[in-house]
Scaffold this motif. Sequence first.
Motif, PDB file in Angstrom:
ATOM      1  N   LEU A  16       7.897   5.036   0.585  1.00  0.00           N
ATOM      2  CA  LEU A  16       8.995   4.094   0.352  1.00  0.00           C
ATOM      3  C   LEU A  16      10.160   4.733  -0.400  1.00  0.00           C
ATOM      4  O   LEU A  16      11.114   4.053  -0.754  1.00  0.00           O
ATOM      5  CB  LEU A  16       8.471   2.864  -0.404  1.00  0.00           C
ATOM      6  N   ASP A  40       9.627  -5.576  -0.637  1.00  0.00           N
ATOM      7  CA  ASP A  40       9.815  -6.703   0.280  1.00  0.00           C
ATOM      8  C   ASP A  40       9.016  -6.512   1.564  1.00  0.00           C
ATOM      9  O   ASP A  40       8.221  -5.581   1.677  1.00  0.00           O
ATOM     10  CB  ASP A  40      11.310  -6.909   0.567  1.00  0.00           C
ATOM     11  N   SER A  41       9.245  -7.374   2.546  1.00  0.00           N
ATOM     12  CA  SER A  41       8.461  -7.345   3.786  1.00  0.00           C
ATOM     13  C   SER A  41       8.692  -6.072   4.601  1.00  0.00           C
ATOM     14  O   SER A  41       7.764  -5.584   5.254  1.00  0.00           O
ATOM     15  CB  SER A  41       8.761  -8.575   4.634  1.00  0.00           C
ATOM     16  N   ILE A  42       9.894  -5.528   4.559  1.00  0.00           N
ATOM     17  CA  ILE A  42      10.164  -4.263   5.261  1.00  0.00           C
ATOM     18  C   ILE A  42       9.343  -3.147   4.624  1.00  0.00           C
ATOM     19  O   ILE A  42       8.747  -2.311   5.308  1.00  0.00           O
ATOM     20  CB  ILE A  42      11.672  -3.907   5.225  1.00  0.00           C
ATOM     21  N   ASP A  43       9.294  -3.145   3.291  1.00  0.00           N
ATOM     22  CA  ASP A  43       8.478  -2.169   2.573  1.00  0.00           C
ATOM     23  C   ASP A  43       7.005  -2.322   2.954  1.00  0.00           C
ATOM     24  O   ASP A  43       6.282  -1.333   3.086  1.00  0.00           O
ATOM     25  CB  ASP A  43       8.627  -2.332   1.054  1.00  0.00           C
ATOM     26  N   LEU A  45       5.768  -3.316   5.797  1.00  0.00           N
ATOM     27  CA  LEU A  45       5.563  -2.718   7.116  1.00  0.00           C
ATOM     28  C   LEU A  45       5.473  -1.201   7.020  1.00  0.00           C
ATOM     29  O   LEU A  45       4.591  -0.575   7.596  1.00  0.00           O
ATOM     30  CB  LEU A  45       6.695  -3.113   8.074  1.00  0.00           C
ATOM     31  N   GLU A  46       6.412  -0.604   6.282  1.00  0.00           N
ATOM     32  CA  GLU A  46       6.422   0.850   6.122  1.00  0.00           C
ATOM     33  C   GLU A  46       5.161   1.334   5.419  1.00  0.00           C
ATOM     34  O   GLU A  46       4.564   2.337   5.820  1.00  0.00           O
ATOM     35  CB  GLU A  46       7.658   1.293   5.338  1.00  0.00           C
TER      36      GLU A  46
END
Length: 85
Positions: A16, A40-43, A45-46
């Motif tokens: 991240l 957050d939600s993008i984090d 997923l990654e």
Amino acid sequence: MDELKQEIKELIISSLELEDVKPEDIKDDAPIFGTGLGLDSIDALELGVAIKRKFGVKLSAENEDSKKHFASVNALAEFISAEKA
């Protein structure tokens, strides 16, 4: 288990790109998302992709348990060690 937790913390930081965070800054039982590291939600997923690659465990966004596994470093470590057993 401590070694696994250290690996997870390093993976969180590297995947991240958290430049100002050190592994010792991340508490094992602190929330990873929201009030904890503020991810957050993008984090999510990654991080999920990075965990899948590094540890070879399967995570599903549709699975309600996945949220529990991402609750803290402790929860992730328990999930990964259970999956690898």
